[in-house]
Design a protein around this motif. Structure first.
Motif, mmCIF file in Angstrom:
data_model
loop_
_atom_site.group_PDB
_atom_site.id
_atom_site.type_symbol
_atom_site.label_atom_id
_atom_site.label_comp_id
_atom_site.label_asym_id
_atom_site.label_seq_id
_atom_site.Cartn_x
_atom_site.Cartn_y
_atom_site.Cartn_z
ATOM 1 N N ILE A 154 -25.078 -6.637 71.462
ATOM 2 C CA ILE A 154 -25.333 -7.227 70.141
ATOM 3 C C ILE A 154 -24.352 -6.658 69.111
ATOM 4 O O ILE A 154 -23.792 -7.392 68.298
ATOM 5 C CB ILE A 154 -26.794 -6.964 69.710
ATOM 6 N N ALA A 155 -24.152 -5.361 69.187
ATOM 7 C CA ALA A 155 -23.216 -4.725 68.255
ATOM 8 C C ALA A 155 -21.841 -5.354 68.374
ATOM 9 O O ALA A 155 -21.165 -5.618 67.372
ATOM 10 C CB ALA A 155 -23.139 -3.227 68.549
ATOM 11 N N LYS A 156 -21.427 -5.595 69.626
ATOM 12 C CA LYS A 156 -20.122 -6.182 69.870
ATOM 13 C C LYS A 156 -20.037 -7.573 69.243
ATOM 14 O O LYS A 156 -19.060 -7.909 68.567
ATOM 15 C CB LYS A 156 -19.873 -6.270 71.377
ATOM 16 N N ILE A 157 -21.085 -8.380 69.510
ATOM 17 C CA ILE A 157 -21.085 -9.750 68.967
ATOM 18 C C ILE A 157 -21.066 -9.694 67.446
ATOM 19 O O ILE A 157 -20.286 -10.388 66.792
ATOM 20 C CB ILE A 157 -22.316 -10.524 69.488
ATOM 21 N N TRP A 158 -21.934 -8.850 66.888
ATOM 22 C CA TRP A 158 -21.990 -8.759 65.433
ATOM 23 C C TRP A 158 -20.640 -8.346 64.843
ATOM 24 O O TRP A 158 -20.174 -8.922 63.867
ATOM 25 C CB TRP A 158 -23.087 -7.785 64.989
ATOM 26 N N ASN A 159 -20.024 -7.361 65.509
ATOM 27 C CA ASN A 159 -18.740 -6.900 65.012
ATOM 28 C C ASN A 159 -17.704 -8.023 65.026
ATOM 29 O O ASN A 159 -16.932 -8.179 64.080
ATOM 30 C CB ASN A 159 -18.256 -5.721 65.871
ATOM 31 N N THR A 160 -17.732 -8.817 66.109
ATOM 32 C CA THR A 160 -16.784 -9.941 66.187
ATOM 33 C C THR A 160 -17.071 -10.947 65.071
ATOM 34 O O THR A 160 -16.144 -11.402 64.376
ATOM 35 C CB THR A 160 -16.896 -10.616 67.562
#
Lengths: 445, 445, 445, 445
Positions: A154-160
């Motif tokens: 989720i962190a990765k998606i949010w960061n993107t």
């Protein structure tokens, strides 16, 4: 063998299985070192074989023994400086005894160490205070989600998503200044009263005064602003160490951008209602507020969490302060001197009217940018120009090369670090806490 | 010697003929390694001489023994990483035990290996399926002739002819756009109806509309096109692995160029017959089709079969993806930030009208191209311009230097590879399939 | 010790005083080498101690023995490749057995050798045939005087004078083209008939037609020309190996310059007499003849006898042919591709009229010269321009860096060579003619 | 063992505890060295064990023994050249015996030594003659205060103040030339008589004639001038070695600046009184005097006491004289040749009117400055321009890279030096005065 008397007595040393021979006289040249103080009462002495035994590295010892023979300590360049340091400690020889020509080994190992520490300190994950309550756990995971792009999926998606929004808002900001993406304001005649304050016709001011951003762009901007505001509030609330958080550069980038964004939005609302536009000072304030938009570009620096190379550039520049000062001084002196000389060389040429303009010319020439807005036109000016550009490409790269080498050191180190971490190494069972004390070597008997 | 009890027992190790001494306590510090587990029941123990004998490299062992003594594994920089790896495997010491300061040895050897594999994979000759029938053999030799310039004398000549044709067609393509190599179309008045669609007078469109290529150039172009078409068909037919062939970049270059070439030819035929020219949309299509001509330039990449340096550049860039991303991010952030700052610094200057134009200025300044189409004119603008150019020559070369170093590694490796192949080496009787197992060392007894 | 049968027999080797142990099975892995073929009947076998003794370098042997153990030949990077080569020859191991990762040692030593030979061949003094007659001796010393600036005091002075004359003639040549150093020709009205052939008014042609060089400059030029002519004749006459002399580049520079100089002088005489000026073709010939004046600049290359760095640059470039070809191909492909793309991207912009002009723009951008004569003006053009300049500073330096590294190798080698010569070394009593034969090692018994 | 007769007698050497074996025949190959002359009557011979014992480094000896075996002296690259030199001295082998491929070790160590000496000589503190009288002590501390910024707290503060004043005076000097910081002179009509001498209207001359510096700036300038004058007088008076002081570059910078400053001040006074302005020659003198103001910029070089990097740049450039000459020659030849070629290539183009202008174009192109004031416009000119810029970025960086490498050597050395000094090392108890004599080695028996 002992025919030449007691002083020149031959001595046998067994270091790690290898036997070395020398005389007591040679060893007594450095009386404050371990070997200088050695005597048959030493625990290293093995009476049976008339030999002093040490369980140490024989390769380094070979160099150390040479020091006693020739009074100079030269080191082989293939042995790691840290290994040498350990051995010097054991043999009680001060590091400064190393001859100047071989000092580079210690220098490099020290530099490498500092780079490693810098990297470790900067790539260390920021940890939050862990609380046991469900609320605390939620807060903690929210924090990590927002702060560490590699923490979870989720962190990765949010960061993107966040990065896409940053890019959208940056592009938006660029397009807003183009006439093609603006529509005329209906109440433009109101503003005309302000216009009288302007001398001449400035395209940019007219643009801001008589047109407004295309509504859909404006809406996108507002949406981005809202999301960033919410993100910042959540980020702040979920943070456990608020003081540390407030010291970050990126926090202040967020604050300036968000507050700037809302101020501009409100001012623009006022514009549309006509009551601000009548005031010229208010208009200037509006332009200044808009200029804070630049800060939103710094949000891209969040990418440095993912692309470590970006962080490495900053670390390298941070460690190259003295080179940067040197570069600045060189650049300033050269530009000023050549600018001044050119000012007088082209005295009869109307191009170089003032010294500051001549300095600008010198800067443009030394960096080989060469816009061509100011160009020498006499023989004397040509000569100064040639010298200036040649000296520019000669001297400017010198400090830059040092900074680039620093960056290279950092970058390679970082690559090595990551390759090592990739080999899924639990930080090596260093045991380095067991400080190697002199007793260890006694064990060999 | 054993006076200090059983634990601190002295141990003699004979490695490849050299004798090392240490104590059991020292060895027991890393109990999971081969030496940590050693006991008198070990097959390496030689009861007669009370010594453990190993038939291994004594130089590397000397470092390994130091690890037991000081708890840190430092390696000499002059020994090849692969040799060290072999020894570490034998002594059952994990690679990650190597201290951070000496990790560079393993890093470099791994990188070198990867480069070698890359080179080997890319310079491997593409082999065709071999069939026994005369037809199959002919097909096979035709394929090799067309595909491998170094296969035979004929292949070499054909490749040279092909390259000359490519050059001719490229030069042709350049000259076609010059008025000097064009003649007016007789039926130009027909086209004039189309012209109404054009706003202003665009030289290039007029050129395409009212003139045609000089007949002899046109003929050369047609001949080249025919030869390329035939060559491609033969290449395709002779190919045994059609799927692999279709995945190549150069195949698609050929397809786009040839189909584009014929479309343009047909459209021009239509022009001359007057029926296309009346339609403005058709004319735009014609221009787009012509622009596919650019692809014919990529045919020069076939030269990379002969001049391996060209391929090496692509390999190096391919391996430097992360550096390229870093360069891109740096470049974008810097250009955007400086462009924006300049936009506001030169707010009263009509030169920097929009932010995109200011960014273009920043790009031109940072790369030191300095066209001079947009130039700051205020003191503030001068300062930003100086900083921008200085930061450009400071930061941009940093990632570029890393990429250049990668290229250098590849290039040197390739040179070494070719020198080695030149010494007519049958790939060294590596025997490396005989994995060195621990038993080997038992043989010494 | 022999309990595991005859095959796994332990073997003791004494190499230069150091003892190594291994088993016969290990040695038999490479049966074609000296150690693979060894047996107790070998002359190296010493029955008394059951040991094979060799009087060779123990350090390199240590690596060679590792090859038998692990089947791979890794070499330490600190030992000179030439020393390794000698040892490999003795142990009858082919060079190609060296593993790929360590091949760099041989590669570097080979390259170094080639550089040394290049330098030695180019800095060798050209010797003249020595004759005993007084006339011959005079001729010989005259030749050396003219050809070798370091031969004697007179030669040095003459060389300096000559260089001053070359500089004077070069400066003269530059000044001759300036209006300030010219006076009008009295009979200018005669030439006016020629002028009709000119379309428009070309300043340079008018300059040549209606003015002549200031008499004193003209006189200096004539004096220089005479001196150069005499010098060349003396140089030619004193030369004993005329064929070799005629093959030199500098000889042809002299011939072209001198004959060009006299032709121009005679043509100008004709001008003044009015009979040439009437003919326009003759005038064009005159301009072409004048352009040969450029060759006189190449005379400066004689400085390379004194400043060896200049020669080193040529040597380095000469050895970097493949890199130069690579640079040329890269540059051409990139310039053509980007020029073509820009031609279509700026299709509606009248600046990029033809593809050749667009290619010129690409060249100017890639080299970061950036004149600003052609500048993109659309967003699409900006993007292509940015990419082009960025790729320029990314790709162009790659082959250049290799060439620069070659220059660096040459330069450092040359410095070392000169330092060595300075230490007044008679070429080391090499004795290297005594080829080290295998018998030498037998001597140790 | 002695079965092959007396000549091929085996010899045992014990060097520092390690035993080497060889034969007398091998040693006799270099009869003038210590080992070549050895016999049983030598003091190193130990009859008991039939061995020659030396208390020297066994690692270097291993290479030296190889020289006897193979007739070539190759050295390991990991051992410090100074250590090797010591050993070669002991073994009585001339340095020139080292093979060409390994000479680099000695070369590098010599270069390093020279750099160290350069640095030491330049960073040595200038000491004053110490006198015992209170007046003398005051003078001495005053001198140190003014001359050595790191001497005391007051010296540091003064130096900072001084630098601020230098900066203020430099900025002042820049601003003085801008119209914004000038006020019209009341008696401007008087000057108008001078104006007739001017052809056309030159902005700079008008500025100097009809305006004067803003009074407050003028006052600041006068104050700075007074302070600098006082400082210089004190500096001179407190100096004990006046002759050495007068030889310094910075002293002359001070003298020229101060005298120039006062002259300008007096001339300007005269102006205001009207009696100078009537004289045009006097006015020219005034401009020339003003141009001496440039020298005040050189005062910044005093910063080199604090930022050692600045001094290091000068040292590096000072040591790179031959490279600078090479750069100059290359640059001149290339620029002249390309300028001349372009002059003829663009013969029909009015841009390149004279050869000097074409040379200026070549300089601007080769350094990639590319102002765009002169641009080729024909196909031929484009080709020459491309070649010129490409050769510029190919050849110019070659000598520059050597100079940059020299700078790098100096800079790193200086960093090492300072790190070493920081470790508060009393210059290492070198004992190097005890020249190692051959007797030392006898001690081992």
């Amino acid at each position: 063998m002992t025919e030449k008397g007691m002083t020149k007595q031959r001595i046998k040393l067994c270091v790690g299985g290898f036997s070395f021979t020398t005389s007591t006289e040679v060893l007594s040249r450095f009386p404050e070192t371990k070997l200088g103080k050695i005597s048959q009462s030493s625990p290293y002495y093995d009476r049976t074989c008339d030999v002093y035994s040490f369980d140490r590295d024989p390769n380094v010892f070979s160099c150390i023994l040479n020091m006693y023979r020739t009074s100079e300590l030269h080191l082989p360049s293939n042995i790691c400086g840290n290994a040498i340091r350990r051995e010097l400690e054991f043999w009680e020889i001060p590091e400064t005894q190393i001859s100047e020509c071989c000092w580079i080994i210690m220098f490099q190992v020290d530099q490498g160490e500092e780079i490693s520490q810098d990297l470790a300190a900067n790539f260390e994950k920021s940890t939050n205070v862990e609380t046991e309550s469900p609320c605390g756990r939620f807060r903690d995971s929210l924090w990590k989600c927002l702060d560490q792009p590699n923490y979870s999926r989720i962190a990765k998606i949010w960061n993107t998503v966040f990065m896409v929004l940053v890019a959208v808002s940056a592009i938006n900001y660029c397009l807003e200044t183009m006439l093609e993406f603006r529509v005329p304001i209906s109440g433009a005649e109101i503003n005309s009263s302000v216009r009288k304050n302007l001398s001449g016709n400035n395209l940019k001011i007219e643009l801001l005064m008589f047109t407004k951003v295309y509504p859909s762009l404006s809406a996108i901007d507002l949406v981005c602003l809202c999301i960033f505001t919410v993100e910042f509030i959540l980020h702040f609330l979920s943070c456990a160490r608020k003081r540390k958080f407030m010291k970050r550069f990126l926090t202040w980038v967020d604050i300036v951008t968000i507050s700037g964004g809302w101020s501009v939005y409100l001012t623009e609302m006022g514009f549309r209602n006509g009551f601000v536009a009548k005031n010229y000072d208010m208009f200037i304030l509006y332009v200044v507020l808009r200029s804070f938009y630049i800060f939103r570009l710094f949000r891209f620096l969040r990418l440095s969490e993912r692309f470590t190379g970006l962080k490495v550039i900053f670390l390298a520049i941070n460690r190259s302060k003295s080179e940067l000062i040197l570069l600045g001084i060189c650049f300033t002196i050269f530009a000023t001197v050549f600018g001044s000389i050119q000012y007088y060389c082209e005295f009869e040429n109307n191009h170089f009217d003032t010294v500051p303009i001549s300095i600008w010319w010198a800067v443009v020439t030394m960096t080989t940018v060469g816009y061509g807005d100011y160009v020498p036109s006499g023989v004397c000016g040509y000569l100064v120009g040639s010298t200036c550009s040649l000296l520019g490409i000669l001297v400017i790269p010198m400090p830059i090369a040092i900074i680039a080498a620093n960056f290279n050191d950092f970058y390679k180190r970082n690559q090595q670090r990551q390759q090592r971490l990739k080999k899924q190494m639990p930080p090596p069972k260093k045991m380095s806490t067991i400080k190697v004390n002199p007793c260890l070597s006694k064990l060999t008997h």
